[in-house]
Design an enzyme around this catalytic site. Structure first.
Site, PDB file in Angstrom:
ATOM      1  N   HIS A  37      37.273  32.745  50.882  1.00 21.54           N
ATOM      2  CA  HIS A  37      36.363  33.376  51.841  1.00 21.54           C
ATOM      3  C   HIS A  37      34.953  32.784  51.739  1.00 21.54           C
ATOM      4  O   HIS A  37      34.288  32.575  52.758  1.00 21.54           O
ATOM      5  CB  HIS A  37      36.265  34.882  51.574  1.00 21.54           C
ATOM      6  CG  HIS A  37      37.537  35.634  51.787  1.00 21.54           C
ATOM      7  ND1 HIS A  37      38.285  36.134  50.753  1.00 21.54           N
ATOM      8  CD2 HIS A  37      38.195  35.972  52.929  1.00 21.54           C
ATOM      9  CE1 HIS A  37      39.338  36.767  51.237  1.00 21.54           C
ATOM     10  NE2 HIS A  37      39.314  36.678  52.550  1.00 21.54           N
ATOM     11  N   LYS A 151      44.743  28.439  55.835  1.00 23.87           N
ATOM     12  CA  LYS A 151      45.926  28.917  55.108  1.00 23.87           C
ATOM     13  C   LYS A 151      46.878  29.634  56.044  1.00 23.87           C
ATOM     14  O   LYS A 151      48.091  29.439  55.970  1.00 23.87           O
ATOM     15  CB  LYS A 151      45.523  29.850  53.964  1.00 23.87           C
ATOM     16  CG  LYS A 151      46.735  30.427  53.202  1.00 23.87           C
ATOM     17  CD  LYS A 151      46.299  31.249  52.008  1.00 23.87           C
ATOM     18  CE  LYS A 151      45.710  32.581  52.435  1.00 23.87           C
ATOM     19  NZ  LYS A 151      46.756  33.505  52.950  1.00 23.87           N
ATOM     20  N   SER A 187      44.521  33.843  47.842  1.00 23.33           N
ATOM     21  CA  SER A 187      44.814  34.936  48.770  1.00 23.33           C
ATOM     22  C   SER A 187      44.479  36.252  48.099  1.00 23.33           C
ATOM     23  O   SER A 187      44.639  36.399  46.876  1.00 23.33           O
ATOM     24  CB  SER A 187      46.302  34.919  49.154  1.00 23.33           C
ATOM     25  OG  SER A 187      46.661  36.106  49.847  1.00 23.33           O
ATOM     26  N   ARG A 189      46.194  38.763  48.295  1.00 22.17           N
ATOM     27  CA  ARG A 189      47.456  39.349  47.825  1.00 22.17           C
ATOM     28  C   ARG A 189      47.944  38.739  46.510  1.00 22.17           C
ATOM     29  O   ARG A 189      48.889  39.246  45.913  1.00 22.17           O
ATOM     30  CB  ARG A 189      48.529  39.210  48.905  1.00 22.17           C
ATOM     31  CG  ARG A 189      48.286  40.123  50.107  1.00 22.17           C
ATOM     32  CD  ARG A 189      49.467  40.130  51.069  1.00 22.17           C
ATOM     33  NE  ARG A 189      49.351  41.207  52.052  1.00 22.17           N
ATOM     34  CZ  ARG A 189      48.803  41.099  53.240  1.00 22.17           C
ATOM     35  NH1 ARG A 189      48.290  39.937  53.598  1.00 22.17           N
ATOM     36  NH2 ARG A 189      48.743  42.117  54.071  1.00 22.17           N
TER      37      ARG A 189
END
Length: 294
Positions: A37, A151, A187, A189
């Site tokens: 990010h 991504k 990520s 996650r």
């Protein structure tokens, strides 16, 4: 950095910036920010005078059995990171600010065909949730440019088509995937992975690279490559959703006119769904030393 929770307050600030001749760049996120990010934010700083970042965990893009309630929320840490990167505006709306009459009664934006393949096939309604919220955020912020990670290649493709189709005067900029040292795409996650699964997770990118290398060497039996990749992932403990070699423009099967290939994968490792991709230029006049390595 100032934080805004309402559309009216953010618009007032951005309208003043526009009147002063400043350009605006935008990074929409769902928070739990990591280095990937922050690379988007740094690119946004290069593109605009004022950088706006939004954090909104969008319920409309989550399915009934997906991880909305458990999606990681790390607002304090996110604010520290954004402040350190020089972000001027953080948009932090509540759900009722975005969907004041509820999601069922809210107008929706959908991109046909492109959003119905791959992740769209296994997550019905997901991309309609994405394009609806991104469209709404674009209307709120009215940026000159918006930055997304590569991504999620399909998401980026869907957003670009939406912007073209709806004649939005916004430059959509993609940023190469940020990776850990072992190749795993960063990520939010990834934090769900157990220690054992985290050790196995880099296999996903390794299989993509091996497939790309085979195609670069002239192997063009794409279905065989896909089947071999799925088998390799299963042997490594993954539950593949799909592994697809596609035309990078249409996300359909590779054809005679295809100049760039994208290899897309989504697979579960334990309960965590991971996605990744790599691209390859098939143009024989291309500089092969400059092939994409994302």
């Amino acid at each position: 950095m100032k934080t805004y929770s309402t559309t009216a307050s953010l618009r007032a600030t951005l309208n003043a910036a526009r009147r002063a001749g400043k350009t605006i760049s935008f990074v929409p996120t769902m928070g739990n920010l990591h280095e990937g990010h922050l690379r988007l934010v740094r690119r946004a700083r290069q593109l605009g005078d004022v950088v706006v970042v939004s954090i909104f965990v969008n319920p409309l893009q989550f399915g009934a059995n997906e991880d909305l309630d458990s999606y990681p929320r790390t607002l304090a840490a996110d604010k520290e990171k954004l402040f350190a990167e020089g972000v001027q505006c953080l948009f932090l709306p509540q759900v009722d600010e975005i969907y004041p009459e509820g999601m069922d009664l809210h107008s929706k934006v959908s991109v046909p065909d492109l959003s119905e393949r791959h992740c769209g096939a296994s997550r019905p309604g997901h991309f309609t949730g994405v394009t609806t919220i991104v469209n709404k955020l674009f209307n709120i912020v009215q940026p000159d440019s918006a930055v997304f990670g590569e991504k999620d290649f399909q998401q980026l493709s869907v957003i670009r088509k939406m912007v073209r189709d709806l004649c939005m005067p916004i430059d959509i900029v993609g940023v190469a995937t940020a990776r850990a040292d072992d190749g795993l795409a960063l990520s939010s996650r990834n934090g769900y992975l157990s220690d054992q699964h985290r050790r196995s997770a880099p296999v996903l990118h390794r299989v993509l690279q091996e497939c790309r290398e085979a195609i670069a060497c002239g192997y063009d039996s794409y279905r065989e490559l896909e089947q071999h990749a799925v088998l390799t992932l299963r042997e490594a403990g993954f539950e593949p959703d799909y592994f697809a070699i596609c035309d990078a423009g249409s996300l359909r099967e590779v054809g005679p006119q295809t100049e760039e290939v994208v290899i897309l994968v989504a697979a579960k490792l334990g309960s965590t769904r991971l996605i990744d991709n790599v691209t390859l230029n098939l143009n024989p006049s291309a500089d092969w030393g400059m092939l994409a390595t994302n």
